[in-house]
Design a protein around this motif. Structure first.
Motif, short mmCIF file in Angstrom:
data_model
loop_
_atom_site.label_atom_id
_atom_site.label_comp_id
_atom_site.label_asym_id
_atom_site.label_seq_id
_atom_site.Cartn_x
_atom_site.Cartn_y
_atom_site.Cartn_z
N SER A 614 15.28 39.67 13.50
CA SER A 614 16.12 40.87 13.45
C SER A 614 17.41 40.57 12.71
CB SER A 614 16.44 41.37 14.87
OG SER A 614 17.16 40.39 15.58
N SER A 616 21.37 41.90 11.77
CA SER A 616 22.45 42.75 12.29
C SER A 616 23.56 42.82 11.24
CB SER A 616 23.01 42.17 13.59
OG SER A 616 22.02 42.14 14.58
N ASN A 617 24.04 44.03 10.97
CA ASN A 617 25.16 44.26 10.05
C ASN A 617 26.36 44.74 10.85
OD1 ASN A 617 26.88 44.87 7.94
ND2 ASN A 617 25.88 46.84 7.50
N GLU A 618 27.38 43.90 10.95
CA GLU A 618 28.58 44.26 11.70
C GLU A 618 29.66 44.88 10.81
OE1 GLU A 618 29.88 40.85 13.82
OE2 GLU A 618 27.97 40.54 14.85
N ASP A 620 31.36 47.83 8.35
CA ASP A 620 31.43 49.29 8.44
C ASP A 620 30.81 49.96 7.22
OD1 ASP A 620 32.75 49.12 10.86
OD2 ASP A 620 34.73 49.04 9.92
N PRO A 622 27.18 50.02 4.44
CA PRO A 622 25.78 49.58 4.29
C PRO A 622 25.69 48.36 3.38
CG PRO A 622 26.19 51.59 3.05
CD PRO A 622 27.40 51.37 3.89
N LEU A 645 20.52 47.64 5.20
CA LEU A 645 20.97 47.91 6.56
C LEU A 645 22.12 48.90 6.52
CD1 LEU A 645 21.09 44.31 8.08
CD2 LEU A 645 19.38 46.05 8.53
N ASP A 646 22.09 49.87 7.39
CA ASP A 646 23.19 50.80 7.51
C ASP A 646 24.39 50.10 8.14
OD1 ASP A 646 21.73 52.85 6.40
OD2 ASP A 646 20.98 53.56 8.34
N ASN A 648 26.98 48.90 10.69
CA ASN A 648 26.92 48.59 12.12
C ASN A 648 25.53 48.90 12.70
OD1 ASN A 648 29.82 47.93 12.51
ND2 ASN A 648 30.09 50.07 11.90
N SER A 649 24.52 48.34 12.09
CA SER A 649 23.14 48.59 12.51
C SER A 649 22.36 47.30 12.64
CB SER A 649 22.44 49.54 11.53
OG SER A 649 22.28 48.89 10.27
N LYS A 650 21.14 47.43 13.19
CA LYS A 650 20.25 46.29 13.38
C LYS A 650 18.85 46.73 13.00
CE LYS A 650 20.75 43.54 16.89
NZ LYS A 650 20.75 42.95 18.26
N ALA A 651 18.07 45.82 12.41
CA ALA A 651 16.68 46.12 12.03
C ALA A 651 15.83 44.88 12.27
CB ALA A 651 16.60 46.55 10.58
#
Length: 731
Positions: A614, A616-618, A620, A622, A645-646, A648-651
């Motif tokens: 996974s 994670s993008n911390e 603000d 993309p 990744l958008d 503040n999102s996780k994939a």
């Protein structure tokens, strides 16, 4: 005839001489005692310099020079301050003038170094020629003005003379309690055909620019002080607007920093910037000079919700924003009608970069072209080191067609007007003209600088050589530009010229490399190779951050500009490494895109399998990244395709893996940009196959076969034995 009194100090009392002698004899003993018994640190006691109890300044002088006539008057204005803790009464301000002309530039340089209490002229005490000062309380300042009839000066020979004022208290009628001095040339017109002296002034528009780690401009109070109306940078623009035929040497990094302040000093922008570009018609095209619309930042469109979400601007930032806007509005008028020179972006240390990183110097020049084109400013590329020195490597990298300004101190012997070293031409400037005036006043105050300039020009008159002078970076522009420039314009013997006009008719003189000087103090002062490496690493981090940000195509240029400011001449005296701080900050942003892996992975077979990770993008914004794996030869993990990744999102997604042999192997999963460069975040995972080894199955099979064979043998033997027993019984 007026009465004149020589400036002199009173003789020292005999008692003070005795005390001084005794202290001198006892000094070694006192030092020993302090070192052994008191353990006082070396140099704990410094010599205290004597200062005048009355601080005097010359703020206005209504002429730059005198001619042979004895008619007219000279008006001088200034201030006097009581620096003591006692009241001063009966203070008078007397003018004084030297009686021996200075006739060479070398003599003028020596005169400027004379101590403040040196006897350099005779005081004029004629009634009406001096100013009376009311009683001064401790710390109080009074503005004085006096007018001296020209006939009282009694100087007739051409040359440069000392001129200034003395402040005398009622209790010290012969000793000056305060002094202010400058130079005043006397220039005669031998005939009506005498040519005026060509004087070309270059005013550098540069300042130390330091950014905080987040990309915002550092130390706002200093910027506010310099940019607001009446501030140093603002007064430079006012003076430039008044001066005839002035040449500006512009550092685009200064304008960029001021524009950033006018926007409210935001941090480095990571927001999307890849929207549709404006057409030339929409942007207004490029003009020959700066326009207020191009210099002032345009408000970015935002929704009401975004506006509500913005943090309120503090008072310090508001003050800097207001001052920056005021300054930018004045810039267009200051540039109008003048020649413009463009320094490499951030005015980098040319000799240091020429030796350690020529590519970074090339980037600085490219940034200058780009920034000035965006602002609609047309300027000629230039080099003008503040110290006036370039080493051989820097000379070799001078741009063809550029205007290159160096000091006459850079040459051994007599310096030419224009020097040529292997095809690289350099216009030689006067170090004396840029040195300012004599003490005890600030040698870079407005009058000191102006009068040193005209003094050097007067001494060159008749030589056929022009005076080319770069104003020193630290000089103090006048409070009243008009009154400062008017006497300059009224001097008929001065011909204010552009650089081209000044050097016209002077062919470049070929010089040998051995004739160039580059002092050791210059080498020691250069930006260190370590800082240049840090700047390069910051540039690389900026490019990586831009590749990671999905919709931002400007942050790399912003960070390049910040990195260049850490290699500037002004950064030579910096005590903090802003480049290292910014590099750490950008590195932390890149490392905030992280990867998580399972504690262990068991593949279904050695031929291949998948496991889930996974991202994670911390940030603000993309981002677009990839995953790479570092493994040994026995394990292979496929590299991922670019993943978006958008903010503040996780994939989560699967990575394929395969193995060549049995056992557990570790894979280091690394987050990279789209070119495969590691961002900083990583995670390790152990991987092994789930199937049992073929050797083990061979042993198991063999064991089973042996077991079944043994059972068969035993059964066979039992059957044979039973059959034999039956046969024997029948017999």
């Amino acid at each position: 005839m007026p009465v004149r009194q020589h400036q002199a100090r009173p003789p020292r009392p005999p008692g003070r001489v005795v005390i001084t002698l005794v202290l001198t004899l006892l000094a070694p003993l006192l030092l020993m005692l302090s070192a052994t018994t008191l353990a006082a640190p070396a140099g704990a006691v410094d010599d205290v310099e004597e200062t005048d109890p009355l601080a005097v300044s010359i703020d206005e002088l209504d002429t730059v020079s005198l001619d042979g006539r004895t008619k007219g008057r000279i008006t001088v204005r200034g201030k006097v301050s009581n620096t003591t803790e006692e009241e001063w009464a009966g203070v008078n301000i007397y003018p004084f003038v030297g009686n021996t002309p200075i006739t060479t530039s070398a003599e003028l340089a020596e005169a400027a170094k004379l101590p403040a209490d040196a006897l350099v002229g005779e005081r004029i005490v004629a009634e009406g020629a001096y100013a009376k000062v009311p009683d001064l309380e401790p710390g109080e300042t009074y503005s004085w003005s006096l007018t001296v009839p020209r006939k009282l000066l009694q100087i007739t020979e051409p040359g440069v003379y000392w001129f200034g004022v003395h402040a005398l208290g009622a209790t010290t009628p012969t000793t000056a309690d305060g002094r202010a001095r400058t130079f005043l040339p006397l220039v005669k017109e031998p005939n009506k055909k005498a040519k005026a002296e060509k004087v070309s002034l270059v005013m550098p528009l540069r300042r130390s620019v330091v950014y905080d780690a987040d990309g915002s401009v550092s130390y706002l109070p200093g910027w506010t002080r310099d940019l607001r109306a009446g501030g140093r940078l603002y007064r430079m623009l006012e003076t430039g607007a008044e001066m005839p035929s002035l040449t500006w040497a512009i550092d685009p990094a200064l304008i960029d920093a001021v524009r950033n302040l006018a926007e409210g000093n935001p941090a480095r922008n990571l927001a999307p910037t890849d929207g549709p570009e404006e057409s030339p018609e929409e942007s207004g095209g490029q003009s020959a000079s700066a326009s207020a619309s191009a210099l002032l930042p345009s408000p970015s469109p935002s929704t009401d919700a975004d506006a509500d979400a913005e943090e309120p601007i503090d008072e310090e930032t508001k003050a800097a924003q207001k001052a920056a806007t005021t300054w930018l509005n004045r810039l267009e008028d200051a540039f109008a009608g003048h020649d413009l020179l463009a320094l490499p972006y951030a005015d980098p240390d040319l000799s240091a970069l020429a030796t350690s990183d020529p590519d970074l110097l090339a980037s600085a020049r490219e940034q200058t072209s780009q920034v000035l084109a965006e602002l609609g400013i047309k300027a000629t590329p230039a080099a003008a080191p503040p110290t006036g020195y370039l080493d051989r490597a820097a000379v070799n990298l001078l741009e063809p067609g550029a205007v290159n300004l160096v000091s006459d101190r850079m040459f051994r012997g007599t310096a030419p007007v224009v020097a040529d070293l292997d095809g690289h031409e350099m216009i030689v400037t006067s170090s004396g003209a840029a040195a300012g005036g004599p003490g005890p006043n600030d040698f870079l105050d407005a009058i000191s600088v102006r009068q040193r300039l005209v003094a050097e020009a007067a001494l060159l008159r008749g030589s056929g050589k022009p005076l080319v002078a770069v104003l020193p970076d630290g000089w103090h522009p006048p409070q009243d530009a008009a009154s400062f420039v008017a006497p300059w314009n009224e001097a008929a013997w001065i011909s204010s010229s552009t650089l081209t006009e000044a050097v016209a008719g002077h062919k470049a003189t070929s010089v040998a490399a051995e004739k160039l000087r580059y002092p050791r103090r210059e080498m020691r002062a250069e930006i260190s190779a370590e800082r240049i490496r840090t700047a390069n690493e910051l540039v690389g981090a900026g490019k990586m951050l831009q590749r990671v940000l999905t919709h931002n195509d400007e942050v790399a240029a912003d960070i390049l500009n910040e990195a260049l400011t850490t290699t500037s001449y002004s950064a030579r005296r910096g005590y903090t490494d802003a480049g290292a701080d910014a590099l750490s900050y950008v590195g932390a942003q890149l490392s905030s895109i992280t990867v998580d892996v399972p504690p262990k992975v068991i593949l279904s077979s050695m031929k291949g399998g998948e496991f889930q990770v996974s991202l994670s993008n911390e940030l603000d914004e993309p981002v677009t990244v990839r995953l790479d794996a570092m493994t040994d030869e026995s394990l292979r993990v496929a590299t991922s395709e670019p993943v978006q990744l958008d903010a503040n999102s996780k994939a989560s997604f699967n990575l394929a893996a395969s193995m060549r042999d049995t056992g557990t192997h570790t894979a280091l999963i690394v987050v990279t940009d789209t070119k495969g460069n590691p961002l900083g975040a990583h995670a390790s995972v152990p991987i092994r196959p789930s199937q049992v080894s073929g050797v083990i199955w061979w042993f198991v099979g063999t064991g089973c076969a042996l077991l079944f064979a043994a059972i068969a043998v035993r059964l066979t033997r039992r059957i044979m034995k039973a059959k034999k027993a039956r046969t024997s019984g029948e017999a």
